[in-house]
Design a protein around this motif. Sequence first.
Motif, PDB file in Angstrom:
ATOM      1  N   VAL A 189     142.796  99.262  39.353  1.00  0.00           N
ATOM      2  CA  VAL A 189     141.646  98.627  38.694  1.00  0.00           C
ATOM      3  C   VAL A 189     141.731  97.103  38.801  1.00  0.00           C
ATOM      4  CG1 VAL A 189     140.512  98.267  36.467  1.00  0.00           C
ATOM      5  CG2 VAL A 189     141.287 100.557  37.118  1.00  0.00           C
ATOM      6  N   ALA A 190     142.937  96.568  38.590  1.00  0.00           N
ATOM      7  CA  ALA A 190     143.106  95.109  38.684  1.00  0.00           C
ATOM      8  C   ALA A 190     142.815  94.617  40.099  1.00  0.00           C
ATOM      9  CB  ALA A 190     144.534  94.732  38.269  1.00  0.00           C
ATOM     10  N   ASN A 191     143.237  95.357  41.119  1.00  0.00           N
ATOM     11  CA  ASN A 191     142.962  94.947  42.500  1.00  0.00           C
ATOM     12  C   ASN A 191     141.473  94.996  42.821  1.00  0.00           C
ATOM     13  OD1 ASN A 191     145.424  94.465  44.450  1.00  0.00           O
ATOM     14  ND2 ASN A 191     146.095  96.037  43.015  1.00  0.00           N
ATOM     15  N   LEU A 192     140.784  96.017  42.301  1.00  0.00           N
ATOM     16  CA  LEU A 192     139.342  96.094  42.556  1.00  0.00           C
ATOM     17  C   LEU A 192     138.599  94.974  41.849  1.00  0.00           C
ATOM     18  CD1 LEU A 192     138.843  99.964  42.290  1.00  0.00           C
ATOM     19  CD2 LEU A 192     138.893  98.568  44.364  1.00  0.00           C
ATOM     20  N   VAL A 193     139.047  94.615  40.650  1.00  0.00           N
ATOM     21  CA  VAL A 193     138.431  93.493  39.943  1.00  0.00           C
ATOM     22  C   VAL A 193     138.667  92.197  40.697  1.00  0.00           C
ATOM     23  CG1 VAL A 193     138.522  92.113  37.830  1.00  0.00           C
ATOM     24  CG2 VAL A 193     138.536  94.610  37.684  1.00  0.00           C
ATOM     25  N   GLU A 194     139.851  92.021  41.213  1.00  0.00           N
ATOM     26  CA  GLU A 194     140.178  90.784  41.938  1.00  0.00           C
ATOM     27  C   GLU A 194     139.368  90.676  43.219  1.00  0.00           C
ATOM     28  OE1 GLU A 194     142.282  88.640  45.175  1.00  0.00           O
ATOM     29  OE2 GLU A 194     142.138  90.813  44.956  1.00  0.00           O
ATOM     30  N   ARG A 195     139.173  91.807  43.917  1.00  0.00           N
ATOM     31  CA  ARG A 195     138.429  91.771  45.186  1.00  0.00           C
ATOM     32  C   ARG A 195     136.917  91.736  44.956  1.00  0.00           C
ATOM     33  NH1 ARG A 195     139.815  93.142  50.470  1.00  0.00           N
ATOM     34  NH2 ARG A 195     138.197  92.194  51.777  1.00  0.00           N
ATOM     35  N   GLN A 196     136.472  92.254  43.818  1.00  0.00           N
ATOM     36  CA  GLN A 196     135.066  92.213  43.423  1.00  0.00           C
ATOM     37  C   GLN A 196     134.177  93.098  44.293  1.00  0.00           C
ATOM     38  OE1 GLN A 196     133.832  88.111  43.304  1.00  0.00           O
ATOM     39  NE2 GLN A 196     135.339  87.554  41.748  1.00  0.00           N
ATOM     40  N   GLU A 197     134.780  93.982  45.073  1.00  0.00           N
ATOM     41  CA  GLU A 197     133.997  94.929  45.872  1.00  0.00           C
ATOM     42  C   GLU A 197     134.929  96.043  46.344  1.00  0.00           C
ATOM     43  OE1 GLU A 197     134.394  92.833  50.292  1.00  0.00           O
ATOM     44  OE2 GLU A 197     132.456  92.977  49.311  1.00  0.00           O
ATOM     45  N   LEU A 198     134.336  97.169  46.770  1.00  0.00           N
ATOM     46  CA  LEU A 198     135.129  98.306  47.251  1.00  0.00           C
ATOM     47  C   LEU A 198     135.422  98.125  48.739  1.00  0.00           C
ATOM     48  CD1 LEU A 198     133.336 101.251  45.402  1.00  0.00           C
ATOM     49  CD2 LEU A 198     135.497 100.153  44.813  1.00  0.00           C
ATOM     50  N   ALA A 199     136.244  97.158  49.058  1.00  0.00           N
ATOM     51  CA  ALA A 199     136.604  96.914  50.450  1.00  0.00           C
ATOM     52  C   ALA A 199     137.569  97.986  50.942  1.00  0.00           C
ATOM     53  CB  ALA A 199     137.241  95.533  50.584  1.00  0.00           C
ATOM     54  N   ARG A 200     137.455  98.302  52.244  1.00  0.00           N
ATOM     55  CA  ARG A 200     138.264  99.387  52.798  1.00  0.00           C
ATOM     56  C   ARG A 200     139.747  99.081  52.742  1.00  0.00           C
ATOM     57  NH1 ARG A 200     137.000 101.165  58.822  1.00  0.00           N
ATOM     58  NH2 ARG A 200     137.765  99.044  59.171  1.00  0.00           N
ATOM     59  N   ASP A 201     140.155  97.865  53.068  1.00  0.00           N
ATOM     60  CA  ASP A 201     141.578  97.549  53.047  1.00  0.00           C
ATOM     61  C   ASP A 201     142.131  97.578  51.623  1.00  0.00           C
ATOM     62  OD1 ASP A 201     140.080  95.409  52.281  1.00  0.00           O
ATOM     63  OD2 ASP A 201     141.345  93.896  53.255  1.00  0.00           O
ATOM     64  N   THR A 202     141.323  97.169  50.637  1.00  0.00           N
ATOM     65  CA  THR A 202     141.783  97.217  49.247  1.00  0.00           C
ATOM     66  C   THR A 202     141.964  98.664  48.794  1.00  0.00           C
ATOM     67  OG1 THR A 202     140.634  95.145  48.743  1.00  0.00           O
ATOM     68  CG2 THR A 202     141.261  96.553  46.887  1.00  0.00           C
ATOM     69  N   ILE A 203     141.000  99.519  49.109  1.00  0.00           N
ATOM     70  CA  ILE A 203     141.111 100.932  48.744  1.00  0.00           C
ATOM     71  C   ILE A 203     142.318 101.566  49.435  1.00  0.00           C
ATOM     72  CG2 ILE A 203     139.979 103.177  48.905  1.00  0.00           C
ATOM     73  CD1 ILE A 203     137.321 101.773  48.615  1.00  0.00           C
ATOM     74  N   HIS A 204     142.538 101.182  50.686  1.00  0.00           N
ATOM     75  CA  HIS A 204     143.686 101.711  51.425  1.00  0.00           C
ATOM     76  C   HIS A 204     144.997 101.349  50.728  1.00  0.00           C
ATOM     77  CE1 HIS A 204     146.271 102.743  54.828  1.00  0.00           C
ATOM     78  NE2 HIS A 204     146.840 101.554  54.681  1.00  0.00           N
ATOM     79  N   ASN A 205     145.138 100.103  50.324  1.00  0.00           N
ATOM     80  CA  ASN A 205     146.358  99.675  49.649  1.00  0.00           C
ATOM     81  C   ASN A 205     146.528 100.352  48.285  1.00  0.00           C
ATOM     82  OD1 ASN A 205     146.959  97.958  51.786  1.00  0.00           O
ATOM     83  ND2 ASN A 205     145.899  96.216  50.858  1.00  0.00           N
ATOM     84  N   VAL A 206     145.428 100.499  47.569  1.00  0.00           N
ATOM     85  CA  VAL A 206     145.485 101.128  46.252  1.00  0.00           C
ATOM     86  C   VAL A 206     145.926 102.587  46.373  1.00  0.00           C
ATOM     87  CG1 VAL A 206     144.032 101.984  44.364  1.00  0.00           C
ATOM     88  CG2 VAL A 206     143.864  99.590  45.096  1.00  0.00           C
ATOM     89  N   VAL A 207     145.312 103.309  47.308  1.00  0.00           N
ATOM     90  CA  VAL A 207     145.673 104.720  47.494  1.00  0.00           C
ATOM     91  C   VAL A 207     147.121 104.855  47.950  1.00  0.00           C
ATOM     92  CG1 VAL A 207     145.204 106.790  48.866  1.00  0.00           C
ATOM     93  CG2 VAL A 207     143.309 105.448  47.948  1.00  0.00           C
ATOM     94  N   LEU A 208     147.575 103.963  48.797  1.00  0.00           N
ATOM     95  CA  LEU A 208     148.950 104.021  49.280  1.00  0.00           C
ATOM     96  C   LEU A 208     149.946 103.854  48.128  1.00  0.00           C
ATOM     97  CD1 LEU A 208     150.859 104.166  51.709  1.00  0.00           C
ATOM     98  CD2 LEU A 208     150.681 101.678  51.914  1.00  0.00           C
ATOM     99  N   VAL A 209     149.702 102.867  47.271  1.00  0.00           N
ATOM    100  CA  VAL A 209     150.585 102.651  46.121  1.00  0.00           C
ATOM    101  C   VAL A 209     150.534 103.851  45.174  1.00  0.00           C
ATOM    102  CG1 VAL A 209     150.982 101.224  44.080  1.00  0.00           C
ATOM    103  CG2 VAL A 209     150.468 100.143  46.278  1.00  0.00           C
ATOM    104  N   TRP A 210     149.358 104.380  44.954  1.00  0.00           N
ATOM    105  CA  TRP A 210     149.194 105.505  44.024  1.00  0.00           C
ATOM    106  C   TRP A 210     149.947 106.732  44.535  1.00  0.00           C
ATOM    107  CZ3 TRP A 210     147.426 110.414  43.180  1.00  0.00           C
ATOM    108  CH2 TRP A 210     147.109 110.754  41.861  1.00  0.00           C
TER     109      TRP A 210
END
Length: 446
Positions: free
Chosen positions: A159-180
């Motif tokens: 959630v914090a990463n999505l707030v920081e990026r301010q959009e559902l960018a593919r690379d951000t989602i990729h990093n979030v899913v990888l950590v999860w």
Amino acid sequence: MTETDTDTGTRTTGGAMAARRHGTRPPKALRMSVELPLWRALTGYRILTLVYTACLVALSYRRYAHPLGAAAYMGVLTVWMVLTWRCTTSAERCTRRFLVADLGFAIGGILLTLVVDTHARIMGGGPTLPSIWTAGAVLGFAIKGGWRWAAVASTVVAVANLVERQELARDTIHNVVLVWVASVGLGYVVEVARSSERTLARALQIDAATRERERLARDIHDSVLQVLAMVQRRGAEIGGEAGELGRMAGEQEVALRTLVAGGLVPPPGIRPGGSASGVPRQAGEGAGEGAAVPAGAAPAGDDAGPCDVRALLAPFAGAGVTFSEPGAPVALPPAAAAELAAAVSAALDNVRVHAGAGAHAWILVEDEPHAVVVTVRDDGPGIPEGRLADAEREGRLGVALSIRGRLRDLGGGAEWISVPGQGTEVELTVPKGTAPEGGRRGKAGA
């Protein structure tokens, strides 16, 4: 029972603690903790990623909108790491309060990126202030609390990463899913490993308790049960009040045999209702007189040096027993030699009780390269098929404990060869040093 060393992550069984109390050398400690290497790896990860993150901030220092803010955050994060690096070295030091605070530093750094970095760099996929150091905070939750804690922590980071990026960018989602996925998977593996560790600790505890029970049962069989059996026989022969005393002794013998046999693990090679390997004779059905090691023959202690087995077995020779030995000393550790002599004594006692007063016995000692082999043979009537298994079910533990149990504890074994009408041969094997890889004629009971 087991005792846990929180500094080393090892557990010691009750048998090892007892060995320390009695001044003997305990077995090598078994390292059971699967968490200790993980905590050490997490500590190393946090330190290395802190260095990496500091280098990223230093290389991009002039690109930040507020470079002093980025430098201040890295300074505070470095101080936090210096003060708390030991908190991730063990489960005891890593508390919930620390994990929450550590995750707070990671979330704070992610959100602070919105203030100190430029909008262009953020939208272009630039790293957050804590960068990959954030994963260390999430992994701490996974190791400490399992996959559920990991799922909650990684979700907060997402959630914090999505707030920081301010959009559902593919690379951000990729990093979030990888950590999860990584944190939840690690948490699940830790939970499975802990369950296996508890199962192993319980198995070691049961094994230590069973071996101690078997040892006590052997001592009882070689002393108390034999006395009770003798009193019963003599009382029946004398009659009168002595006969009543013999009857009571017989009842106590049955009760004690039932108590001793309760909860014992069946020795290898014996199954309920079946026969033991090698078809032993009636040895172990009961107990007769004189099953103890000859007086004065027992070796002192492990510090007394190697013991000559011949000196322990020679006193058994007599009118009904022929003793054959090599010309050179047959050395074994004192404790092993004493157990071997006790097993030979139990075998001879069974010859006296079950083969008859006129039976003759022969003892042969062989000094092989890797083991000492003692053969006890008699010219009695032999034994019927399956007699040993029947005797053990009835609670008569001569073979199960006084013979096979002693040798099994030493890493050796016992084999019986019997032909009805042609006597019985018992071969006892004790390895020199380590347990034998194989055995002559397929020894049982190892």
